[in-house]
Write an enzyme that holds these catalytic residues in place. Structure first.
Site, PDB file in Angstrom:
ATOM      1  N   HIS A 242      -1.136   4.747  -8.116  1.00  0.00           N
ATOM      2  CA  HIS A 242      -2.519   5.315  -9.297  1.00  0.00           C
ATOM      3  C   HIS A 242      -3.126   6.310  -8.766  1.00  0.00           C
ATOM      4  O   HIS A 242      -3.660   7.454  -9.368  1.00  0.00           O
ATOM      5  CB  HIS A 242      -3.202   4.388  -9.418  1.00  0.00           C
ATOM      6  CG  HIS A 242      -4.471   4.679 -10.469  1.00  0.00           C
ATOM      7  ND1 HIS A 242      -4.115   4.557 -11.739  1.00  0.00           N
ATOM      8  CD2 HIS A 242      -5.528   4.969 -10.271  1.00  0.00           C
ATOM      9  CE1 HIS A 242      -4.982   5.043 -12.507  1.00  0.00           C
ATOM     10  NE2 HIS A 242      -6.021   5.533 -11.605  1.00  0.00           N
ATOM     11  N   HIS A 269     -11.288  11.628  -6.653  1.00  0.00           N
ATOM     12  CA  HIS A 269     -11.540  12.917  -7.580  1.00  0.00           C
ATOM     13  C   HIS A 269     -12.276  13.836  -7.085  1.00  0.00           C
ATOM     14  O   HIS A 269     -12.239  14.942  -7.267  1.00  0.00           O
ATOM     15  CB  HIS A 269     -12.250  12.158  -8.822  1.00  0.00           C
ATOM     16  CG  HIS A 269     -11.346  11.313  -9.385  1.00  0.00           C
ATOM     17  ND1 HIS A 269     -10.051  11.183 -10.055  1.00  0.00           N
ATOM     18  CD2 HIS A 269     -11.904  10.077  -9.880  1.00  0.00           C
ATOM     19  CE1 HIS A 269      -9.790  10.316 -10.567  1.00  0.00           C
ATOM     20  NE2 HIS A 269     -10.606   9.496 -10.401  1.00  0.00           N
TER      21      HIS A 269
END
Length: 299
Positions: A242, A269
């Site tokens: 993921h 991120h």
């Protein structure tokens, strides 16, 4: 399903529609992916915003917040969050041009992976466009670090990715994935890997106004050395897969597929966007290139 020729830009054939809940806001949102012309790129439209410019073109500079998801913003201050799973699906399936309408501040989380976004795009179908696909070719290494986290882009004649995570819980531990980023590998090994979180963090996130839509339906939740989801994991090393999925989506804000190798260690991120910005800030570290034979020769 047609196998694409990734030397050319591509859009979808027909509009694709879905609805779901935003993982952080808990709000139900409707999403429509529409075809777009060659050279258009990926542009999000907040259809619930009517008093100012509601179009948010995707770019590295448009990312304004990347703590727990990737959030973009336009010059009018209109924001949209949690774009990374759809961006990963668009990147892996070679969709260069699309208009994506959303009637809320966040994309639906669906099942926490990119699986349902891929299914959505598959139903819409794909159309090759006559414009040659531009690639971002990495010419020099670019590296960013924060403590024990790092993200690197290295020269490579294809798009490769290596990701490593290390968590103290035995449920995760040390996990590594290393693969060529292409449609086949994405479909078989990456797209169904779900986002994950820890039970002890959920309450703190909710106090901060986040994770209001999170549930066992759209995330793998870990409590100590247990996975709370009744069905357990979908695949071996789902956690690191993921994280790779996230990175594919985070890097696609560059607007073109990479010819390079990404290596991430515990990156999220925020670090991925720091890498994107570091790359854009160093023009001699990359170039735009096409792979259509006659045009490549002419160039």
């Amino acid at each position: 399903m047609t196998v694409r020729n990734d030397q050319y830009e591509q859009t979808i054939v027909a509009p694709a529609i879905c609805a779901g809940v935003g993982v952080h806001t808990g709000r139900r949102v409707r999403l429509v992916v529409r075809p777009a012309a060659p050279g258009h790129g990926i542009v999000f439209v907040r259809t619930d915003v009517t008093d100012r410019d509601n179009r948010i073109p995707v770019s590295g500079e448009a990312v304004v917040d990347a703590r727990l998801n990737t959030m973009i913003e336009n010059a009018a201050g209109v924001r949209l969050s949690t774009i990374e799973h759809l961006m990963a699906a668009l990147a892996a399936l070679g969709v260069s041009n699309a208009v994506i309408e959303v009637d809320g501040p966040e994309l639906p989380i669906l099942d926490g992976s990119a699986l349902q976004f891929v299914q959505l795009l598959d139903r819409a179908g794909f159309r090759r466009q006559e414009a040659p696909q531009t690639f971002i070719e990495i010419l020099k290494p670019i590296r960013v670090e924060e403590g024990d986290k790092s993200a690197v882009l290295l020269p490579c004649d294809r798009y490769e990715m290596r990701f490593e995570i290390d968590f103290p819980t035995p449920v995760i531990g040390n996990q590594v994935v290393d693969f060529v980023v292409d449609e086949a590998n994405f479909r078989s090994d990456i797209m169904a890997a779900r986002t994950f979180g820890f039970a002890h963090e959920v309450e703190a996130l909710r106090q901060a106004g986040l994770a209001r839509g999170g549930s066992l339906e759209n995330a793998v939740v870990i409590d100590g050395d247990q996975i709370l989801n009744p069905g357990g994991l979908r695949m071996e090393r789902e956690f690191v897969r993921h994280k790779a999925l996230d990175a594919i989506g985070d890097l696609y804000v560059l607007g073109a597929p990479l010819l390079g190798r990404y290596e991430g260690v515990k990156a999220g991120h925020a670090l991925n966007n720091k890498l994107v910005r570091a790359l854009l800030a160093q023009p001699d570290a990359w170039r735009e290139t096409v792979r259509v034979p006659d045009m490549a020769m002419a160039g």
